[in-house]
Design a protein around this motif. Structure first.
Motif, PDB file in Angstrom:
ATOM      1  N   HIS A   2       0.832  -1.201   0.000  1.00 17.59           N
ATOM      2  CA  HIS A   2       0.000   0.000   0.000  1.00 17.59           C
ATOM      3  C   HIS A   2       0.869   1.255   0.000  1.00 17.59           C
ATOM      4  O   HIS A   2       1.766   1.346   0.811  1.00 17.59           O
ATOM      5  CB  HIS A   2      -0.922   0.034   1.222  1.00 17.59           C
ATOM      6  N   PRO A   3       0.561   2.228  -0.860  1.00 18.99           N
ATOM      7  CA  PRO A   3      -0.397   2.110  -1.969  1.00 18.99           C
ATOM      8  C   PRO A   3       0.239   1.412  -3.162  1.00 18.99           C
ATOM      9  O   PRO A   3       1.461   1.391  -3.303  1.00 18.99           O
ATOM     10  CB  PRO A   3      -0.711   3.569  -2.301  1.00 18.99           C
TER      11      PRO A   3
ATOM     12  N   HIS B 235      -4.472   0.981  -6.137  1.00 19.59           N
ATOM     13  CA  HIS B 235      -5.118   2.074  -5.409  1.00 19.59           C
ATOM     14  C   HIS B 235      -5.115   3.356  -6.209  1.00 19.59           C
ATOM     15  O   HIS B 235      -5.888   4.263  -5.970  1.00 19.59           O
ATOM     16  CB  HIS B 235      -4.397   2.309  -4.080  1.00 19.59           C
ATOM     17  N   ARG B 236      -4.176   3.465  -7.151  1.00 20.11           N
ATOM     18  CA  ARG B 236      -4.020   4.692  -7.916  1.00 20.11           C
ATOM     19  C   ARG B 236      -3.507   4.307  -9.300  1.00 20.11           C
ATOM     20  O   ARG B 236      -2.699   3.381  -9.425  1.00 20.11           O
ATOM     21  CB  ARG B 236      -2.989   5.595  -7.220  1.00 20.11           C
TER      22      ARG B 236
END
Ligand SMILES: [Zn+2]
Ligand SMILES: [Zn+2]
Length: 363
Positions: free
Chosen positions: A216-217, A237-238
């Motif tokens: 993470h991330p 996550h992105r």
């Protein structure tokens, strides 16, 4: 196995660079000692096949292509103990000898003496023949673009038979390479930040592997908005388009999953001081990348090469299948198109156009 006769199989034969592959009828001999006859159920079409057809990687002609596949064990030769008829086997494109120094270090991808060397069962042995008796090889010893193959016992890895064959096929290359790069090569810990550059089958598998270990991330980068969407479903996550990559500076881990010099150099830029760059994508042969040596040393960055995700097939393939069946790896999203063996040329063309869908031949 003397009671078994040669069978006729269709296979996609590489006849030299920049020529279309030809679908040919071939005779396949029964399995001999420590060999396994597998009826292919599914085979993924991978960039490593395209590199051969396009001449970027030099390989001998007269070889059934395909190195990612899974199928049903139909017969076994003398001495085979690890699989039996009826098993679902994922084929491994390295068949470690189990006896050399790298094998003893659990680095089978460095095996000094693998079965399947020279794109035959062993340099002197081929079980496939043309009508005139001429031997035909099998890419990486497995030649998964054939309806059946005889492979080394160590290349046929039994997995849970409930695994859908298309998924099992991808475990044999893209998934083992991507998940293995995270788990075996980079050894990403829970909570570490990860950037994955390039979202083909390998890169998406790396994203899934990173999510599974609790990174993470997780940031996923590609030129294609459609692939960024897949990356979110894989656990990113992105997401960033390639032009926005500089926003991903400072990650603990950066994985390059394309095999382009410019993205290799980008990965070295993006990783934080003390971080680890893992190079997964394979470039054409003889490519060189460059980086600022002073900065790399000063910043204590590391660069690792990851061949086959540093996988031990007999350990990692069954584990990945179990993780898929347990809902921990959403591998279904990798399979974007199912095709027939005769449609292979079109699939290779689509790859050349950069259409990233993962095509799987279903037999
Ligand atoms: Zn591959
Ligand atoms: Zn070995």
């Amino acid at each position: 196995m003397d009671d078994l006769q040669a069978v006729t199989v269709r296979g996609a034969v590489f006849n030299g660079p920049r020529q279309p592959v030809s679908i040919e009828e071939l005779a396949l001999d029964p399995p001999q000692r420590n060999e396994v006859l597998v009826r292919l159920a599914a085979a993924g079409v991978c960039h490593s096949d395209l590199h051969v057809v396009d001449g970027a990687w030099e390989r001998p002609a007269g070889v059934v292509l395909g190195h990612e596949g899974a199928g049903w064990v139909e017969a076994i030769g003398e001495g085979v103990t690890r699989v039996e008829p009826g098993d679902l086997a994922v084929l491994a494109w390295t068949a470690p000898c189990g006896r050399c120094v790298p094998c003893g270090r659990d680095e089978p991808w460095l095996c000094a003496n693998p079965d399947g060397g020279g794109h035959r069962l062993s340099p002197a042995v081929a079980r496939l023949h043309r009508a005139d008796g001429a031997p035909v090889g099998a890419y990486s010893g497995v030649g998964t673009f054939g309806e059946r193959q005889v492979v080394a016992e160590s290349a046929a890895i039994r997995v849970d038979a409930r695994t859908p064959p298309e998924i099992a096929a991808l475990i044999g290359c893209a998934v083992a390479t991507g998940v293995g790069a995270i788990r075996n090569t980079a050894r990403v810990d829970a909570g570490a930040s990860v950037v994955v550059v390039g979202l083909g089958g390998v890169g998406l598998s790396a994203v899934m592997g990173a999510a599974m270990v609790g990174a993470h991330p997780i940031t996923a980068i590609d030129t294609s908005p459609a692939k960024l969407e897949l990356a979110v479903r894989a656990g990113a996550h992105r997401t960033l388009l390639a032009g926005e990559a500089s926003q991903a500076t400072g990650a603990d881990h950066v994985l390059e999953c394309i095999g382009l010099v410019e993205t290799v150099e980008l990965a070295v830029e993006l990783v934080r001081p003390g971080g680890v760059v893992t190079l997964v994508g394979m470039t054409p042969q003889d490519q060189r990348a460059s980086f600022d040596v002073y900065r790399l040393v000063e910043d204590g960055k590391q660069i690792r090469g990851s061949n086959y995700g540093s996988s031990v097939p007999a350990r990692d393939f069954p584990q990945i299948a179990t993780e898929y069946l347990g809902g921990r790896l959403p591998l279904d999203l990798l399979v974007t198109d199912r095709i027939r063996l005769d449609e292979l040329d079109g699939a290779l063309d689509a790859m050349r156009r950069g259409d990233g869908a993962r095509r799987v031949i279903v037999y």
